[in-house]
Scaffold this motif. Structure first.
Motif, mmCIF file in Angstrom:
data_model
loop_
_atom_site.group_PDB
_atom_site.id
_atom_site.type_symbol
_atom_site.label_atom_id
_atom_site.label_comp_id
_atom_site.label_asym_id
_atom_site.label_seq_id
_atom_site.Cartn_x
_atom_site.Cartn_y
_atom_site.Cartn_z
ATOM 1 N N VAL A 1 49.354 61.349 61.924
ATOM 2 C CA VAL A 1 49.068 62.770 62.151
ATOM 3 C C VAL A 1 49.905 63.613 61.192
ATOM 4 C CG1 VAL A 1 49.218 64.660 63.811
ATOM 5 C CG2 VAL A 1 48.438 62.410 64.562
ATOM 6 N N ILE A 2 51.171 63.266 61.086
ATOM 7 C CA ILE A 2 52.065 64.027 60.201
ATOM 8 C C ILE A 2 51.535 63.982 58.773
ATOM 9 C CG2 ILE A 2 54.407 64.102 59.236
ATOM 10 C CD1 ILE A 2 55.413 63.148 61.996
ATOM 11 N N LYS A 3 51.041 62.817 58.367
ATOM 12 C CA LYS A 3 50.507 62.672 57.017
ATOM 13 C C LYS A 3 49.254 63.529 56.834
ATOM 14 C CE LYS A 3 48.973 59.057 54.135
ATOM 15 N NZ LYS A 3 48.358 57.760 54.336
ATOM 16 N N ALA A 4 48.402 63.480 57.839
ATOM 17 C CA ALA A 4 47.182 64.293 57.756
ATOM 18 C C ALA A 4 47.528 65.778 57.696
ATOM 19 C CB ALA A 4 46.295 64.004 58.966
ATOM 20 N N LEU A 5 48.581 66.150 58.408
ATOM 21 C CA LEU A 5 49.015 67.552 58.381
ATOM 22 C C LEU A 5 49.511 67.910 56.983
ATOM 23 C CD1 LEU A 5 50.875 67.764 61.802
ATOM 24 C CD2 LEU A 5 48.974 69.217 61.102
ATOM 25 N N LEU A 6 50.293 67.004 56.415
ATOM 26 C CA LEU A 6 50.852 67.242 55.079
ATOM 27 C C LEU A 6 49.764 67.470 54.039
ATOM 28 C CD1 LEU A 6 53.916 64.933 54.410
ATOM 29 C CD2 LEU A 6 53.754 67.414 54.152
ATOM 30 N N THR A 7 48.733 66.643 54.111
ATOM 31 C CA THR A 7 47.630 66.816 53.149
ATOM 32 C C THR A 7 47.003 68.189 53.299
ATOM 33 O OG1 THR A 7 46.858 64.975 54.488
ATOM 34 C CG2 THR A 7 46.309 64.922 52.167
#
Ligand code: GDP
Length: 572
Positions: A17-23
């Motif tokens: 989720v954090i990665k998807a947010l970062l993108t």
């Protein structure tokens, strides 16, 4: 919901989720709360279908004014003590506390929780324990008006002083009735009559002189006149007919908050309406939680707190801010939703602080019918300049708008002036004065309009122009970032993306930008698209590469410079 909640719900690792947010250009930690839109984007990025559930009904809990009058009962008045430094505010609060505090049970020493209740003839009065008009107006600037009566302390041996006048103006700006406590009457050089005389000059006419202001002579030191003062407070409160409905979920305001080493976040709530109970779900500003325990002003655990009662509450996950509103919600989910709403509003405030009024905006607001008064604070170098400026300004009042001078005085513009301006949507006019550094910072944060002049005519002219919509705002451009074009990519039909290195500041999507070639501006528009590698980004900082698409321009060349900037209103 928090990032973790979302990950649990989607049955994926929080890191995903954090990665998807970062993108998507959002930096978030695992415990951070994200809003619906953000969660929805992430969820659909992770191939989930998203549907918004209907928001829980929260309607009937607010709007006390819509409440059935038959449900309302009397509530104790809430009092703030104000006055010049050393005139005896703290001593008076102590004297009241020592002589009239409720519940005389053994060992019942008052705790400092920010407020306490005194009792006289079986009636309670709540005193805020942080005296002074600055604290009062700071709360008001946060949107919390928690005072019903202001007690103005004036030392009988010292008379009306600058902060006495400030206190009067701050209370009047908030439309809070004033009771005068003439203190230190035990002193041999006490001149209570002189005080009354001086107050008349500031439009506080005591009853003896034919006015309607109650004045009580007291000695905080000898504890004389205290009961009489309390009786007078009750009398003034009675006229206001203060009522609340104890049988509804509580609303209140935080008056003090701290992080306690052993107990965690602790906040003192002043219940304004309804009854607060242990176990209630609450939204306190941007913090959501549940009341685990409550303590009264005697340090005793209590299970309920009715209107006008101050209580310390435990159980919040975070320390709220003084002035934050508290609201009991039907369940945890609503509490979180409310907290998130408040958080979003705070973010917006930071991005575009628009709460205050500026001289340029006033005309539009008058036209829209949203203001009827132009509130001004006038500071001048010498007392002698005040009268001519004030009378000229007041003469500018027209039918639709009245020019109201909330406060005037000789001296530099202080933080207290800025707070008052913020709380009362006023504009500060300075004539041959400076802005104190703390006041400048406060004004910038709160977006309070401060205007400095050195020619009286210009002061009057500006206000007149503002009232007739003739005042043009002056904008300046502030550079936000600079990027060098290193490569040019063709996309779609004829469109271009400039592969850049941000060399200064940052590039943000949607901001105005211009393209420079050999120092000359070739094109001016805005950043239409911003990418970091293949993903859209909201902003890219110095030292990073990015792809920039400029609105309506497709002739970028390697070596060009893109500058982004924001437009800001110039401070005169
Ligand atoms: P504050 O700055 O307004 O909170 O004032 P304080 O309560 O700290 O009082 C300032 C000084 O005045 C202290 O030294 C007090 O002891 C003194 N004081 C306060 N009230 C009285 C009073 O009624 N009589 C006399 N003689 N002194 C007082």
């Amino acid at each position: 919901m928090t990032v973790k909640d979302l990950a649990d719900l989607l049955r994926v690792a929080p890191a995903q989720v954090i990665k998807a947010l970062l993108t998507n250009g959002v930096m978030a930690t695992i415990n951070q709360t994200i809003d619906y839109e953000t969660a929805a984007i992430v969820a659909s990025d992770l191939d989930f279908q998203v549907k918004e559930a209907p928001a829980p009904a929260v309607a009937a809990e607010e709007a006390p004014e819509l409440e059935d009058p038959s449900l309302l009962v009397h509530r104790p008045p809430i009092v703030t003590i104000m006055g010049h430094v050393d005139h005896g505010k703290t001593s008076l609060l102590d004297a009241i506390r020592e002589t009239n505090v409720t519940a005389k049970e053994a060992g019942g020493i008052t705790q400092h929780i920010g407020a306490y209740q005194a009792e006289i003839r079986n009636q309670r009065i709540t005193f805020l324990d942080t005296p002074g008009h600055e604290a009062f107006t700071a709360m008001r600037a946060r949107g919390a008006q928690v005072t019903d009566v202001a007690v103005l302390v004036v030392a009988a041996d010292d008379g009306v002083q600058p902060q006495t006048i400030e206190a009067i103006d701050h209370a009047k700006a908030a439309k809070v009735p004033i009771i005068v406590a003439i203190n230190k009457v035990d002193k041999p050089d006490a001149h209570p009559d002189r005080v009354k005389q001086q107050l008349t000059e500031h439009n506080l006419v005591v009853e003896e002189y034919g006015g309607d202001v109650v004045a009580v002579e007291v000695s905080a030191k000898q504890k004389k006149g205290i009961e009489h003062l309390l009786e007078m407070i009750l009398l003034v409160a009675e006229i206001q007919d203060l009522r609340a409905n104890p049988n509804r979920p509580a609303v209140g305001a935080i008056i003090e908050a701290k992080l306690d080493k052993t107990r965690g976040p602790v906040g003192t709530v002043l219940v304004q309406n309804g009854t607060l109970k242990v176990g209630d779900f609450v939204a306190v500003g941007s913090v959501a939680g549940r009341v685990r325990a409550m303590f009264n002003d005697r340090g005793k655990p209590v299970r309920r707190a009715d209107p006008s009662t101050p209580v310390e509450i435990l159980g919040l996950p975070d320390v709220p801010r003084a002035g934050d509103p508290l609201r009991v919600t039907p369940d945890e989910r609503t509490a979180r939703a409310r907290a998130l709403e408040a958080q979003r509003e705070q973010h917006q405030e930071v991005a575009t602080p628009t709460a205050s009024t500026s001289l340029e905006d006033i005309y539009a607001q008058i036209q829209a019918g949203s203001v009827k008064d132009l509130n001004l604070i006038l500071k001048t170098d010498v007392q002698g300049s005040i009268d001519p400026i004030r009378s000229s300004l007041e003469r500018l009042s027209v039918e639709e708008v009245k020019v109201r001078i909330l406060h005037e005085g000789a001296g530099n513009i202080t933080e207290s002036d800025v707070l008052l301006a913020q709380a009362s949507q006023a504009i500060i006019l300075g004539f041959n004065v400076r802005v104190e550094p703390g006041a400048r910072r406060a004004a910038d944060t709160a977006n309070v309009d401060i205007r400095l002049y050195s020619i009286i005519y210009n002061v009057i002219e500006d206000v007149q122009k503002a009232l007739t919509g003739m005042l043009e705002p002056v904008y300046v451009e502030v550079l936000e970032g600079r990027a060098e074009v290193r490569q040019v990519f063709k996309v779609g039909k004829g469109d271009q993306i400039a592969g850049c290195m941000v060399v200064e500041g940052k590039m943000s999507r949607g901001t105005p930008a211009r393209l420079l070639r050999r120092g000359q501006v070739v094109h001016s528009s805005q950043i239409a698209s911003l990418k970091r590698f293949k993903d859209d980004a909201r902003e890219v900082a110095a030292g990073f590469e990015c792809g920039v698409g400029l609105d309506g321009f497709s002739d970028v060349q390697v070596g060009d410079i893109i500058e982004s900037y924001r437009r800001e209103k110039a401070t005169p």
